[in-house]
Design a protein around this motif. Structure first.
Motif, mmCIF file in Angstrom:
data_model
loop_
_atom_site.group_PDB
_atom_site.id
_atom_site.type_symbol
_atom_site.label_atom_id
_atom_site.label_comp_id
_atom_site.label_asym_id
_atom_site.label_seq_id
_atom_site.Cartn_x
_atom_site.Cartn_y
_atom_site.Cartn_z
ATOM 1 N N PHE A 91 25.361 2.771 -6.532
ATOM 2 C CA PHE A 91 25.087 1.944 -5.354
ATOM 3 C C PHE A 91 24.634 2.802 -4.176
ATOM 4 C CE2 PHE A 91 26.616 -1.737 -7.419
ATOM 5 C CZ PHE A 91 26.357 -2.833 -6.607
ATOM 6 N N HIS A 92 25.262 3.951 -3.992
ATOM 7 C CA HIS A 92 24.862 4.846 -2.902
ATOM 8 C C HIS A 92 23.433 5.350 -3.103
ATOM 9 C CE1 HIS A 92 29.066 4.903 -1.681
ATOM 10 N NE2 HIS A 92 28.697 5.575 -0.604
ATOM 11 N N VAL A 93 23.118 5.771 -4.319
ATOM 12 C CA VAL A 93 21.785 6.312 -4.598
ATOM 13 C C VAL A 93 20.739 5.211 -4.472
ATOM 14 C CG1 VAL A 93 20.337 7.332 -6.406
ATOM 15 C CG2 VAL A 93 22.642 8.228 -5.989
ATOM 16 N N ARG A 94 21.035 4.044 -5.009
ATOM 17 C CA ARG A 94 20.093 2.917 -4.939
ATOM 18 C C ARG A 94 19.771 2.556 -3.492
ATOM 19 N NH1 ARG A 94 20.813 -2.525 -4.035
ATOM 20 N NH2 ARG A 94 23.039 -2.149 -3.992
ATOM 21 N N ALA A 95 20.791 2.602 -2.631
ATOM 22 C CA ALA A 95 20.602 2.268 -1.222
ATOM 23 C C ALA A 95 20.128 3.470 -0.390
ATOM 24 C CB ALA A 95 21.900 1.720 -0.640
ATOM 25 N N ARG A 96 20.005 4.608 -1.041
ATOM 26 C CA ARG A 96 19.607 5.855 -0.383
ATOM 27 C C ARG A 96 20.575 6.240 0.750
ATOM 28 N NH1 ARG A 96 14.632 3.511 -1.809
ATOM 29 N NH2 ARG A 96 13.393 4.881 -3.118
ATOM 30 N N VAL A 97 21.840 5.971 0.517
ATOM 31 C CA VAL A 97 22.902 6.384 1.438
ATOM 32 C C VAL A 97 23.522 7.630 0.824
ATOM 33 C CG1 VAL A 97 25.047 5.711 2.587
ATOM 34 C CG2 VAL A 97 23.261 4.013 2.187
ATOM 35 N N LEU A 98 22.880 8.750 1.082
ATOM 36 C CA LEU A 98 23.258 9.992 0.409
ATOM 37 C C LEU A 98 24.172 10.882 1.248
ATOM 38 C CD1 LEU A 98 19.739 10.827 -1.086
ATOM 39 C CD2 LEU A 98 21.568 9.426 -2.069
ATOM 40 N N TYR A 99 24.281 10.602 2.524
ATOM 41 C CA TYR A 99 25.040 11.502 3.398
ATOM 42 C C TYR A 99 26.533 11.526 3.088
ATOM 43 C CZ TYR A 99 26.708 7.514 6.106
ATOM 44 O OH TYR A 99 27.308 6.353 6.499
ATOM 45 N N ASN A 100 27.040 10.487 2.441
ATOM 46 C CA ASN A 100 28.473 10.480 2.139
ATOM 47 C C ASN A 100 28.778 10.335 0.645
ATOM 48 O OD1 ASN A 100 27.874 7.794 1.791
ATOM 49 N ND2 ASN A 100 29.454 7.026 3.163
ATOM 50 N N LEU A 101 27.902 10.890 -0.177
ATOM 51 C CA LEU A 101 28.145 10.878 -1.626
ATOM 52 C C LEU A 101 29.398 11.667 -2.013
ATOM 53 C CD1 LEU A 101 24.647 11.317 -3.320
ATOM 54 C CD2 LEU A 101 26.151 9.332 -3.398
#
Length: 121
Positions: A91-101
């Motif tokens: 879900f993080h990668v799909r949404a390109r929310v990478l700063y808090n992986l």
């Protein structure tokens, strides 16, 4: 107690504790949980279900740890947590929310370590 025996105790306990903690944050509607879930596209209505999965995973780990006959349940719980956090990373990668992986990555790492230790122990 050998190092592997200590790890077999500590890692699943840590994994269970952090999952209970984040499940409580999910249920409480903690600000950081709501902000993160909105960013990655997780509906607020999913949070109680995700909290239930995390709590069930923690309970399964503890039962498998302290009741040797239930060790397969502990392995299944760890496997379930692995799948849950693979989904969170997706879900993080799909949404390109990478700063808090790092957060779902850490939860995934503890679940993988617990699974590996339970299976090898």
């Amino acid at each position: 107690m050998t190092g592997i025996q200590l790890a077999l105790l500590v890692v699943p306990l840590l994994t269970a504790a952090i999952n209970v903690g984040i499940a409580a944050a999910d249920l409480a509607g903690a600000r950081f949980v709501l902000a993160n879930s909105a960013q990655v596209g997780v509906p607020r209505s999913w949070l109680p279900w995700l909290a239930a999965l995390k709590t069930a995973g923690a309970a399964g780990l503890l039962l498998g740890l302290f009741a040797p006959a239930l060790r397969p349940l502990g392995a299944a719980a760890a496997c379930g947590l692995v799948l849950l956090y693979v989904g969170a990373l997706a879900f993080h990668v799909r949404a390109r929310v990478l700063y808090n992986l790092a957060f779902p990555g850490f939860f995934l790492a503890t679940a993988i370590a617990s699974l590996a230790l339970i299976v090898s122990g």
